[in-house]
Design a protein around this motif. Structure first.
Motif, PDB file in Angstrom:
ATOM      1  N   ASP A 140       0.859  -1.180   0.000  1.00  0.00           N
ATOM      2  CA  ASP A 140       0.000   0.000   0.000  1.00  0.00           C
ATOM      3  C   ASP A 140       0.896   1.231   0.000  1.00  0.00           C
ATOM      4  O   ASP A 140       1.738   1.391   0.881  1.00  0.00           O
ATOM      5  CB  ASP A 140      -0.912   0.008   1.227  1.00  0.00           C
ATOM      6  CG  ASP A 140      -1.929   1.134   1.184  1.00  0.00           C
ATOM      7  OD1 ASP A 140      -3.031   0.910   0.652  1.00  0.00           O
ATOM      8  OD2 ASP A 140      -1.630   2.234   1.669  1.00  0.00           O
ATOM      9  N   SER A 141       0.706   2.078  -1.014  1.00  0.00           N
ATOM     10  CA  SER A 141       1.508   3.299  -1.158  1.00  0.00           C
ATOM     11  C   SER A 141       3.006   3.002  -1.081  1.00  0.00           C
ATOM     12  O   SER A 141       3.768   3.736  -0.461  1.00  0.00           O
ATOM     13  CB  SER A 141       1.114   4.333  -0.095  1.00  0.00           C
ATOM     14  OG  SER A 141      -0.259   4.663  -0.199  1.00  0.00           O
ATOM     15  N   GLY A 142       3.409   1.886  -1.693  1.00  0.00           N
ATOM     16  CA  GLY A 142       4.812   1.542  -1.770  1.00  0.00           C
ATOM     17  C   GLY A 142       5.361   0.759  -0.597  1.00  0.00           C
ATOM     18  O   GLY A 142       6.526   0.340  -0.622  1.00  0.00           O
ATOM     19  N   THR A 218      -5.490   7.077  -6.700  1.00  0.00           N
ATOM     20  CA  THR A 218      -4.107   7.398  -7.035  1.00  0.00           C
ATOM     21  C   THR A 218      -3.146   6.443  -6.326  1.00  0.00           C
ATOM     22  O   THR A 218      -3.517   5.732  -5.392  1.00  0.00           O
ATOM     23  CB  THR A 218      -3.759   8.834  -6.619  1.00  0.00           C
ATOM     24  OG1 THR A 218      -3.748   8.922  -5.181  1.00  0.00           O
ATOM     25  CG2 THR A 218      -4.759   9.834  -7.181  1.00  0.00           C
ATOM     26  N   ALA A 219      -1.900   6.462  -6.765  1.00  0.00           N
ATOM     27  CA  ALA A 219      -0.881   5.606  -6.152  1.00  0.00           C
ATOM     28  C   ALA A 219      -0.665   5.950  -4.689  1.00  0.00           C
ATOM     29  O   ALA A 219      -0.215   5.107  -3.900  1.00  0.00           O
ATOM     30  CB  ALA A 219       0.430   5.734  -6.927  1.00  0.00           C
ATOM     31  N   GLU A 220      -1.008   7.183  -4.316  1.00  0.00           N
ATOM     32  CA  GLU A 220      -0.859   7.621  -2.925  1.00  0.00           C
ATOM     33  C   GLU A 220      -2.073   7.265  -2.068  1.00  0.00           C
ATOM     34  O   GLU A 220      -2.105   7.560  -0.875  1.00  0.00           O
ATOM     35  CB  GLU A 220      -0.630   9.134  -2.871  1.00  0.00           C
ATOM     36  CG  GLU A 220       0.651   9.605  -3.534  1.00  0.00           C
ATOM     37  CD  GLU A 220       0.593   9.576  -5.053  1.00  0.00           C
ATOM     38  OE1 GLU A 220       1.656   9.351  -5.686  1.00  0.00           O
ATOM     39  OE2 GLU A 220      -0.521   9.758  -5.609  1.00  0.00           O
ATOM     40  N   GLY A 221      -3.083   6.634  -2.678  1.00  0.00           N
ATOM     41  CA  GLY A 221      -4.263   6.226  -1.922  1.00  0.00           C
ATOM     42  C   GLY A 221      -5.354   7.271  -1.849  1.00  0.00           C
ATOM     43  O   GLY A 221      -6.231   7.191  -0.985  1.00  0.00           O
ATOM     44  N   ARG A 222      -5.342   8.235  -2.760  1.00  0.00           N
ATOM     45  CA  ARG A 222      -6.384   9.269  -2.767  1.00  0.00           C
ATOM     46  C   ARG A 222      -7.471   8.886  -3.759  1.00  0.00           C
ATOM     47  O   ARG A 222      -7.188   8.552  -4.911  1.00  0.00           O
ATOM     48  CB  ARG A 222      -5.777  10.620  -3.146  1.00  0.00           C
ATOM     49  CG  ARG A 222      -6.792  11.770  -3.205  1.00  0.00           C
ATOM     50  CD  ARG A 222      -6.083  13.086  -3.514  1.00  0.00           C
ATOM     51  NE  ARG A 222      -5.321  13.034  -4.747  1.00  0.00           N
ATOM     52  CZ  ARG A 222      -5.858  13.199  -5.962  1.00  0.00           C
ATOM     53  NH1 ARG A 222      -7.162  13.420  -6.104  1.00  0.00           N
ATOM     54  NH2 ARG A 222      -5.077  13.148  -7.028  1.00  0.00           N
ATOM     55  N   LEU A 223      -8.721   8.919  -3.325  1.00  0.00           N
ATOM     56  CA  LEU A 223      -9.834   8.584  -4.198  1.00  0.00           C
ATOM     57  C   LEU A 223      -9.881   9.544  -5.383  1.00  0.00           C
ATOM     58  O   LEU A 223      -9.856  10.759  -5.205  1.00  0.00           O
ATOM     59  CB  LEU A 223     -11.152   8.645  -3.417  1.00  0.00           C
ATOM     60  CG  LEU A 223     -12.406   8.182  -4.175  1.00  0.00           C
ATOM     61  CD1 LEU A 223     -12.290   6.709  -4.551  1.00  0.00           C
ATOM     62  CD2 LEU A 223     -13.653   8.411  -3.332  1.00  0.00           C
ATOM     63  N   ASP A 224      -9.943   8.996  -6.593  1.00  0.00           N
ATOM     64  CA  ASP A 224      -9.909   9.811  -7.808  1.00  0.00           C
ATOM     65  C   ASP A 224     -10.937   9.291  -8.810  1.00  0.00           C
ATOM     66  O   ASP A 224     -10.745   9.371 -10.010  1.00  0.00           O
ATOM     67  CB  ASP A 224      -8.497   9.758  -8.411  1.00  0.00           C
ATOM     68  CG  ASP A 224      -8.223  10.874  -9.411  1.00  0.00           C
ATOM     69  OD1 ASP A 224      -8.879  11.936  -9.312  1.00  0.00           O
ATOM     70  OD2 ASP A 224      -7.364  10.687 -10.287  1.00  0.00           O
ATOM     71  N   ILE A 225     -12.034   8.778  -8.290  1.00  0.00           N
ATOM     72  CA  ILE A 225     -13.020   8.107  -9.133  1.00  0.00           C
ATOM     73  C   ILE A 225     -13.821   9.078  -9.988  1.00  0.00           C
ATOM     74  O   ILE A 225     -14.476   8.686 -10.959  1.00  0.00           O
ATOM     75  CB  ILE A 225     -13.950   7.237  -8.261  1.00  0.00           C
ATOM     76  CG1 ILE A 225     -14.575   6.131  -9.094  1.00  0.00           C
ATOM     77  CG2 ILE A 225     -15.001   8.099  -7.541  1.00  0.00           C
ATOM     78  CD1 ILE A 225     -15.185   5.015  -8.285  1.00  0.00           C
ATOM     79  N   ALA A 226     -13.767  10.373  -9.644  1.00  0.00           N
ATOM     80  CA  ALA A 226     -14.456  11.382 -10.451  1.00  0.00           C
ATOM     81  C   ALA A 226     -13.511  12.051 -11.441  1.00  0.00           C
ATOM     82  O   ALA A 226     -13.876  13.044 -12.075  1.00  0.00           O
ATOM     83  CB  ALA A 226     -15.106  12.433  -9.554  1.00  0.00           C
ATOM     84  N   GLN A 422     -14.223  10.731  -0.239  1.00  0.00           N
ATOM     85  CA  GLN A 422     -12.851  11.248  -0.327  1.00  0.00           C
ATOM     86  C   GLN A 422     -12.368  11.658   1.072  1.00  0.00           C
ATOM     87  O   GLN A 422     -13.160  12.060   1.908  1.00  0.00           O
ATOM     88  CB  GLN A 422     -12.790  12.426  -1.288  1.00  0.00           C
ATOM     89  CG  GLN A 422     -13.578  13.644  -0.857  1.00  0.00           C
ATOM     90  CD  GLN A 422     -13.563  14.744  -1.910  1.00  0.00           C
ATOM     91  OE1 GLN A 422     -12.748  14.722  -2.809  1.00  0.00           O
ATOM     92  NE2 GLN A 422     -14.467  15.709  -1.777  1.00  0.00           N
ATOM     93  N   GLN A 423     -11.072  11.545   1.265  1.00  0.00           N
ATOM     94  CA  GLN A 423     -10.504  11.919   2.576  1.00  0.00           C
ATOM     95  C   GLN A 423      -9.298  12.817   2.372  1.00  0.00           C
ATOM     96  O   GLN A 423      -8.630  12.747   1.349  1.00  0.00           O
ATOM     97  CB  GLN A 423     -10.074  10.665   3.329  1.00  0.00           C
ATOM     98  CG  GLN A 423     -11.267   9.870   3.870  1.00  0.00           C
ATOM     99  CD  GLN A 423     -10.821   8.747   4.802  1.00  0.00           C
ATOM    100  OE1 GLN A 423      -9.731   8.210   4.685  1.00  0.00           O
ATOM    101  NE2 GLN A 423     -11.682   8.403   5.736  1.00  0.00           N
TER     102      GLN A 423
END
Length: 423
Positions: A140-142, A218-226, A422-423
């Motif tokens: 997770d996140s590398g 994203t690779a950093e774990g940020r929701l980007d579904i929109a 999103q967080q």
């Protein structure tokens, strides 16, 4: 019968003890067994009798390799396993070696140690032992929290008999989305559809991810579904029902395996599902000949797919980390991986064991499966998940029923998910 990824890729345990702390001792197990040897508890979810026999053999392999360590194995059904794991993690009673699935990692990573190269060395493992992309399965996140025993990805399965009967272009590894659309349209005839849309998160997201060349996180774990690129690709996917009319809408939200069932029943020429169901599709009850290929190429020229799987990690609260690492390593040794592969139960994560998997498949299908796997695993990356990812999927799945009927735009559902989770 086709099964869900979370139920099938698991290998299982042999006993039926409850997943509570060993002997009531905090830290996942007593430091020593009754005969004075270090004792390591292994927790894993359980399936049917064949899975039980498979995991029993792996544990026996590990126990033979580690005679100075007592290994105790416990099990619970898939749902109960994670319910109890939540409790055990909260009370510091996780088993020293605990099974984990890639789709669940974000919910439980805080309970596992972060594995270093030194830890892998202690376990007798090396990242170079694993196939490309496998180290990302339980990362997770590398950061790596576990080592996989198997790996999987998504394929497009097709009905060879239906393709031939309609004269539709037969799918080929390396095909494009234009090729996919041409086949779906030509194979749609009468009450038979060219494609069956999915409801499960892996099943419906696979083609949008491949088309967009990106994941909805994203690779950093940020929701980007929109993200507009992903929204466009997901809207295209829904349009296979509403615009191109090559797929049927889903009857209800309870039809979680809609696409897979429509395909296996012979009602649709194509569907997306995981490699974990490849062998079972070959022996489908409808009696049609099965083909399988990698996901179509997106605009980037690659066919982006997710590498998925299950494996083991070591609990932070484990009182004997060194012994736990050795047990984990023995469960993932070449001998144990060769057993997984030759039995055909799952596709092993260890590179040198993978050829044995194909020898377990009927010779008439062997090259077909091997070619699809080689193409599908060529361009994969580990699944990115956000902290609320399980909630995102739980929200979206029932909404897909309205999306596939055209009652609600896919963009609205994805925007709503982004805003809520999103967080």
């Amino acid at each position: 019968m086709k099964v869900n990824f979370r139920q099938v890729i698991a290998l299982t345990a042999v006993t039926a003890l409850a997943l509570t702390g060993c002997g009531g001792n905090k830290g996942g197990g007593a430091e020593t067994g009754s005969d004075g040897r270090p004792k390591v508890i292994v927790d894993m979810w359980a399936g049917g009798d064949k899975d039980i026999a498979a995991i029993k053999q792996q544990v026996e392999i590990a126990q033979t390799a580690l005679p100075d360590i007592e290994i105790e194995l416990r099990t619970a059904p898939w749902g109960d396993f994670f319910t109890k794991l939540t409790t055990n993690m909260g009370t510091g009673n996780m088993a020293c070696v605990t099974g984990m699935n890639s789709g669940k990692l974000s919910d439980f990573k805080e309970g596992f140690v972060e594995l270093t190269e030194a830890d892998l060395t202690t376990a007798g493992l090396s990242a170079s032992d694993l196939a490309p992309g496998a180290t990302e399965i339980l990362s997770d996140s590398g950061t790596m929290y576990g080592v996989p025993f198997d790996m999987a990805t998504m394929l497009v399965y097709y009905n060879i008999d239906m393709i031939k009967a309609t004269g539709a272009p037969e799918p080929r590894n390396g095909w494009t989305f234009a090729d996919f659309e041409a086949t779906a349209k030509a194979a749609t005839s009468g009450d038979k559809q060219g494609f069956a849309v999915g409801m499960g998160d892996f099943q419906w997201q696979a083609l949008p991810i491949a088309r967009a060349g990106m994941q909805p996180v994203t690779a950093e774990g940020r929701l980007d579904i929109a993200n507009p690129t992903f929204v466009e690709a997901a809207t295209w996917y829904a349009g296979l029902v509403t615009d191109q009319e090559v797929a049927l809408p889903v009857a209800s939200a309870s039809d979680a395996g809609w696409g897979e069932e429509q395909y296996s029943n012979g009602n649709a020429a194509m569907a997306v599902d995981g490699t974990w169901n490849a062998v079972s599709y070959l022996g489908n009850d409808a009696g049609f000949e099965v083909g399988m290929v990698n996901l179509p190429k997106g605009p980037s020229g690659n066919s982006l797919g997710l590498v998925l799987g299950s494996g083991y990690g070591v609990a932070k609260t484990c009182q004997n980390k060194e012994a736990a690492l050795k047990v984990m390593g023995a469960l993932l040794s070449k001998e144990a991986q060769d057993h997984i592969a030759s039995s055909g139960r799952s596709y092993p994560a260890r590179t040198e064991s993978q050829p044995l998997y194909f020898t377990s498949i009927d010779e008439q299908y062997r090259e077909r499966v091997k070619s699809a796997y080689e193409a599908a695993f060529t361009h994969v990356e580990g699944q990115h998940v956000s902290p609320n990812w399980s909630k995102v999927n739980a929200y979206i799945q029932p909404e897909l029923v309205s999306v596939y009927t055209g009652a609600k735009p896919m963009s609205d559902v994805l925007q709503s998910a982004q805003q809520q989770f999103q967080q």
